[in-house]
Design an enzyme around this catalytic site. Structure first.
Site, PDB file in Angstrom:
ATOM      1  N   CYS A 153       2.610   6.573  -7.459  1.00  0.00           N
ATOM      2  CA  CYS A 153       2.547   7.897  -8.096  1.00  0.00           C
ATOM      3  C   CYS A 153       3.409   8.918  -7.364  1.00  0.00           C
ATOM      4  CB  CYS A 153       1.118   8.420  -8.122  1.00  0.00           C
ATOM      5  SG  CYS A 153      -0.057   7.207  -8.708  1.00  0.00           S
TER       6      CYS A 153
ATOM      7  N   TYR B 247     -17.694  31.196  -9.143  1.00  0.00           N
ATOM      8  CA  TYR B 247     -16.899  32.356  -9.541  1.00  0.00           C
ATOM      9  C   TYR B 247     -16.682  33.299  -8.367  1.00  0.00           C
ATOM     10  CZ  TYR B 247     -16.174  37.201 -10.853  1.00  0.00           C
ATOM     11  OH  TYR B 247     -15.715  38.482 -10.891  1.00  0.00           O
TER      12      TYR B 247
ATOM     13  N   SER C 286       0.801  -1.230   0.000  1.00  0.00           N
ATOM     14  CA  SER C 286       0.000   0.000   0.000  1.00  0.00           C
ATOM     15  C   SER C 286       0.825   1.267   0.000  1.00  0.00           C
ATOM     16  CB  SER C 286      -0.932   0.027   1.219  1.00  0.00           C
ATOM     17  OG  SER C 286      -1.984  -0.853   1.010  1.00  0.00           O
TER      18      SER C 286
END
Lengths: 459, 459
Positions: free
Chosen positions: A52, A437, A48
């Site tokens: 990456c 936004y 585990s």
């Protein structure tokens, strides 16, 4: 030689591979079935860990290799009662007799292990040009397992290389370029295609190539490795079809393939790139045999064709689905749209869905446009450039693909496009989305909407 | 007095309001109809500025007020041939005779202006407690127009106030708290509710209140303004139902209401909070009269009820839709899901969809859960805390609302939830999404998926 056979409980679950997919499945089964016997064979010392994360460990961004480990074998054994056997490699699978042949790497002995159910989660292995002499020299590295990551880090620490040649311009190649730049090396990258990152269209790839050059990477495009100059287990230069490049170290970033060679003769059906075929429950064609993670095929939800992608997200998801089904819960893994993201120093690159070459191959009529805008309101400090390319079906306007290149704040916008593609949204649907936004976060029209507004005119 | 009447071309478009909605519409009409007469009455000196950027101008993050202006009246006149008349306030609308009564603020004269078509885009105005003496003192401010922003900045520059009291804990109140903290003031915020930001559920509001206190804001919750101690056009203290707070300046952040008071007697139908009712083409009930932006109602796509939201995104979108339709293109504005985002120093807050009080009022059975995770892989530097709360329909699992609080990289994740809500995705759909992952950008399971995984168990 007659091997001993270990016979566990009739319903014992045997898992081959102790990383993301295997341990996600093991953990899920343990949560649902507290008393079930679960045996995991892992060929390395580690379970585990984040594969990456390896480039970030090599760069020094992550300080220790231990930080990459989510849970150790010891923790799985003591806290979760999962029988993790590290340094055990599975050599073959005998589905007729429901057993696997295992090599105990420390003892050097082999034995048969019976299983009630079997999960294959053996991941991928980096492509290595084994026909080229020197491919296994001491300063030549693939990047896949934590062990190889530690080997690279130790090599840099101990030998202080000054120059590196990276072969291959995919994610791993680019992330390793970042890592080695941070470590102060001169980095050359040799790439067969005319642009790096062939999961992006060439026009976007050009922008990435430019970005790599801006960072100080020497790019040799449309070049191929032909030879490794080597002596005494050490490569001294990379020879391509165009030049000779001196190198203190060489890194392969030429893609990965499913780690399934040991399944030869097992009757387990393989597909694209020899990845294991499964149904949506992650079952193989053989009863009681399941597969998950980088060793399996994934259904591309846009093309409807199987593909092979090695990604941590998919490994975790398919592991969870396999574990759920093994434990009697009927959940499914629907497939993926090929979303991926990558950081190279200050640059962010992301993609999802199909790219132009896919659409051409599939005979899908499409329109495409790209737009450049800003990650924040133009007047807000830190507003960075972002280029968004969209691909949509010609008449319907259905989104088929999206690609983003930019700086801080650019890449994660791919998630809206991935969601849109998965659920068949059109460009007009994207324009109509009520996206967030405020000046520190976005222009009034989010860059993905600005791109959709431009492209919708061509529908 | 008989007023003069200006009669333009029969199809002349008259627009009331020269900011986001009005000028989006004007620009769109100009692109489609190069020769049409377009007259814009704007009560201030400014057009097309970012009202959302005002707090960042006051904080000094944005250096000049000019940077907030996208296009000046002069540019609209000369480049786009749009007849922008600044310092002109429209006093009333006479729909029977297709004309508006206009005050020329500089000359002090009034006149009637005929229109072929009319677009009302008068925005919102901040709530001001006009019954309280001192509400209009020289050191008391609302925040809405660029003019008020410049007034505040000048006041701070010239009088160097040390303490500010903000009344109201919505977006404007919190953004102004940030701005004034950055300018070095001691900031107290008085809020009627038990938590700030009542567009978030109280449990999430608690986290924001904590964050505000961490930043150094003194919060007085469940308190109400009762009086403003004032003399000589200057307030010296704010009196609440619980205490007296000395103040060098006072800022109102108590919400905005649609700027539609001048429509009394015009037969134009108003709805929620006196916002103008329109159809999806942004037409009002009166032929040839259109409306867009903060002065209009918006259809909430989740509740299916009209609501009033003052937001730059909606102003731009509805302005574009109104302009398209006025110019003869039949596009529609479908509505919104109530997405909003806000930054307060290092904290990010975002929300979309319905919140608990909406669901209770609508009688919708729901489940909810919140989870805390990280914005990046846990081992990657800069991984910040992010808390995601989801609300879903009880049996179907359909997502109904999402709320996020966190630090850098947290808020923009709301966009995936906004997309999911708009297109009726379930929690399982969210879990199945192929969202982007690499250690600098996300954990393997994106925080929104981690939240969905937790909540799906309750369905």
């Amino acid at each position: 030689m007659t091997l001993t056979t270990t016979t566990p409980a009739a319903d014992a679950l045997v898992i081959i591979g102790g990383d993301a997919a295997g341990m996600s499945a093991a953990s899920k089964v343990r949560r649902v079935q507290p008393n079930r016997q679960i045996i995991v064979f892992e060929k390395s010392h580690y379970t585990s860990y984040s594969a990456c994360g390896i480039p970030y460990y090599i760069s020094g961004t992550v300080k220790t290799s231990e930080e990459l480990i989510a849970r150790s074998p010891e923790e799985f054994r003591t806290v979760y009662n999962i029988d993790v056997r590290t340094m055990h490699r599975v050599l073959s699978v005998d589905t007729d007799n429901k057993r696997v042949k295992v090599l105990d790497k420390e003892k050097g002995t082999e034995f048969w292990q019976q299983y009630g159910q079997l999960l294959i989660a053996t991941g991928g292995k980096p492509y290595c040009p084994e026909h080229i002499t020197g491919h296994d020299a001491a300063n030549v590295f693939g990047v896949s397992t934590l062990k190889t990551g530690i080997k690279i880090e130790n090599f840099i620490r101990d030998t202080k290389p000054k120059t590196a040649v990276i072969l291959g311009g995919g994610y791993i190649g680019l992330e390793m370029a970042e890592a080695l730049l941070i470590r102060g090396l001169n980095v050359c990258l040799v790439n067969r295609g005319e642009q790096v990152m062939n999961t992006m269209d060439p026009d976007m790839g050009t922008l990435i190539s430019e970005a790599m050059r801006n960072l100080g990477v020497t790019l040799y495009l449309e070049e191929e490795l032909t030879e490794l100059e080597n002596a005494d287990n050490k490569v001294t230069a990379v020879i391509t079809n165009k030049r000779r490049i001196e190198a203190d170290m060489v890194v392969f970033g030429m893609g990965t393939s499913p780690n399934t060679y040991f399944l030869e003769g097992s009757k387990i059906e393989l597909g694209v790139k020899n990845a294991i075929k499964t149904n949506a429950h992650m079952q193989t064609n053989i009863p009681d045999v399941w597969a998950a993670g980088d060793c399996t095929e994934t259904l591309n939800l846009v093309s409807k064709h199987p593909m092979h992608i090695a990604l941590g997200t998919l490994a975790n998801k398919t592991g969870l689905v396999a574990g759920s089904n093994i434990a009697g819960e009927a959940i499914t893994f629907p497939g993926a749209v090929g979303t991926a993201v990558c950081k190279i120093c200050s640059y962010e690159v992301a993609r999802t869905g199909l790219q132009e070459k896919d659409l051409i191959r599939l005979g899908i009529e499409y329109v495409t446009a790209s737009t450049s805008s800003k990650t924040r309101a133009r007047y807000y400090p830190g507003a960075k450039k972002i280029t968004v390319k969209l691909l949509a079906e010609k008449n319907s306007g259905r989104l088929l693909g999206g690609q983003i290149i930019g700086e801080e704040g650019a890449a994660k916008r791919i998630d809206v496009l991935a969601t849109a593609i998965t659920h068949n949204l059109t460009l007009q649907n994207i324009i109509d989305l009520d996206l967030s936004y405020a000046p520190p976060f976005s222009p009034v029209w989010d860059p993905v909407q600005t791109a959709a507004r431009k492209l919708v005119k061509d529908i």
